[in-house]
Design an enzyme around this catalytic site. Structure first.
Site, PDB file in Angstrom:
ATOM      1  CG  ASP A  17     -13.768  61.990 -81.150  1.00 35.07           C
ATOM      2  OD1 ASP A  17     -13.577  61.793 -79.935  1.00 35.07           O
ATOM      3  OD2 ASP A  17     -13.581  61.122 -82.007  1.00 35.07           O
ATOM      4  CD  GLU A  92     -12.740  54.938 -72.914  1.00 41.34           C
ATOM      5  OE1 GLU A  92     -11.706  54.268 -72.972  1.00 41.34           O
ATOM      6  OE2 GLU A  92     -13.213  55.571 -73.881  1.00 41.34           O
ATOM      7  CE  LYS A 128     -16.441  57.225 -75.607  1.00 41.24           C
ATOM      8  NZ  LYS A 128     -15.522  58.200 -76.238  1.00 41.24           N
ATOM      9  CB  THR A 152     -17.788  53.866 -76.549  1.00 40.15           C
ATOM     10  OG1 THR A 152     -17.024  54.272 -77.687  1.00 40.15           O
ATOM     11  CG2 THR A 152     -16.907  53.084 -75.586  1.00 40.15           C
ATOM     12  CG  PHE A 174     -16.189  53.542 -82.830  1.00 42.10           C
ATOM     13  CD1 PHE A 174     -17.097  54.121 -81.977  1.00 42.10           C
ATOM     14  CD2 PHE A 174     -14.855  53.530 -82.461  1.00 42.10           C
ATOM     15  CE1 PHE A 174     -16.709  54.680 -80.762  1.00 42.10           C
ATOM     16  CE2 PHE A 174     -14.438  54.091 -81.263  1.00 42.10           C
ATOM     17  CZ  PHE A 174     -15.366  54.668 -80.403  1.00 42.10           C
TER      18      PHE A 174
END
Length: 310
Positions: A17, A92, A128, A152, A174
């Protein structure tokens, strides 16, 4: 002696990440991710900063606006990361498009085209998208086109079910943000890994998916400590910061598989049409708050990059 990171890799796909090129070279993850937030952090890494500055100079020479250059930076970083990992790079779609299905699809096409211009095939990329209803519908369209998606900002089972209904390739629950919300809401300083609400959320999704043979990959994300990671050993994927990867590599303790797809409890199969999705998310204060907050934060970091370029 085998360290915990190596033991974890034997049962879970480990993803980095980070957009820190040196960290990726050192830690050798399978996959990586990039977004405006990670681009901001990447400016602190000399190797990444050099790449980003070169991309900025290139964009300025071509007469691109700061907003256009800000859109190019995650792709430039992602293209470099793709040279360092054998798997996928998640990139993203702009957070401000999270409630616009068609605009999200159009932006995804632009991202795929930008990678293609750099010689990177769409098979190396995950698009994403925030797991709003509109983002999930964009993923459904893209998946049918052969573009794999990473949904996400997953905070509840309703989101995960809707993503599975849409045929999403991968979802990112998350963990840490769920934990943080419950700490504040319940005025507690910490949770043990076994009673951690973020860990419990991923386990619930894992059990549901595996009980019904759902192929969508579950990638736990946003970890606050290695205890949360160990409690999810056996999850399909885990995306972990360089700091926590380093801690795991220095840890020589035992690690057991915490999630076993062959031993999940039976649960009823649920459908999640739009009305049910919106109702379930609205009724879950934590999921409702964190989904909107996550979108705001991603967009805020994009704005910081634009201001940095102005």
């Amino acid at each position: 002696m085998t360290n915990v990171l190596e033991k974890l890799r034997s049962m879970t796909t480990v993803v980095a990440d980070t957009g820190d090129l040196d960290a990726v070279r050192r830690l050798k993850p399978i996959d990586c991710t990039t977004n405006p937030s990670l681009c901001l952090k990447a400016f602190d890494d000399p190797a990444s900063r050099s790449l980003l500055n070169a991309e900025i100079s290139k964009g300025e020479a071509a007469g691109h606006s700061p907003a256009e250059i800000a859109n190019d930076l995650p792709v430039a970083l992602g293209a470099e990361l793709s040279k360092l990992v054998p798997g996928r790079v998640s990139t993203e779609v702009d957070a401000r498009l999270s409630y616009d299905t068609q605009a999200s699809v159009a932006r995804a096409h632009q991202i795929i085209d930008a990678y293609a211009q750099r010689g990177i095939d769409k098979g190396r990329i995950l698009i994403k998208l925030a797991a709003t209803w509109e983002g999930i519908q964009a993923a459904q369209i893209l998946q049918k086109e052969g573009v794999d998606c990473n949904l996400t900002l997953i905070f509840c089972l309703a989101q995960a079910i809707a993503c599975a209904d849409a045929g999403a390739h991968l979802i990112s629950p998350f963990v840490g943000r769920i934990t943080d919300w419950h700490k504040a809401a319940n005025n507690v300083s910490d949770f043990t890994p076994e009673n951690d609400p973020g860990v419990a959320s991923v386990r619930e999704i894992f059990n549901y998916y595996k009980a019904h043979g759902i192929n969508t990959i579950i990638m736990g994300a946003s970890f606050r400590n290695t205890g949360q990671i160990k409690a999810l050993a056996g999850c399909d994927n885990l995306t972990i910061s360089p700091e926590l990867l380093t801690e795991l590599a220095a840890d020589n303790s035992n690690l057991s598989c915490a999630l076993d797809a062959s031993a999940v409890p039976k649960t009823p199969l649920l459908s999640m049409p739009e009305q049910a999705f919106r109702w379930n998310v609205a009724q879950d204060r934590m999921a409702h708050d964190l989904l909107a907050d996550g979108i705001r934060k991603f967009h805020a970091d994009y704005v910081k990059i634009v201001r940095r370029l102005t």
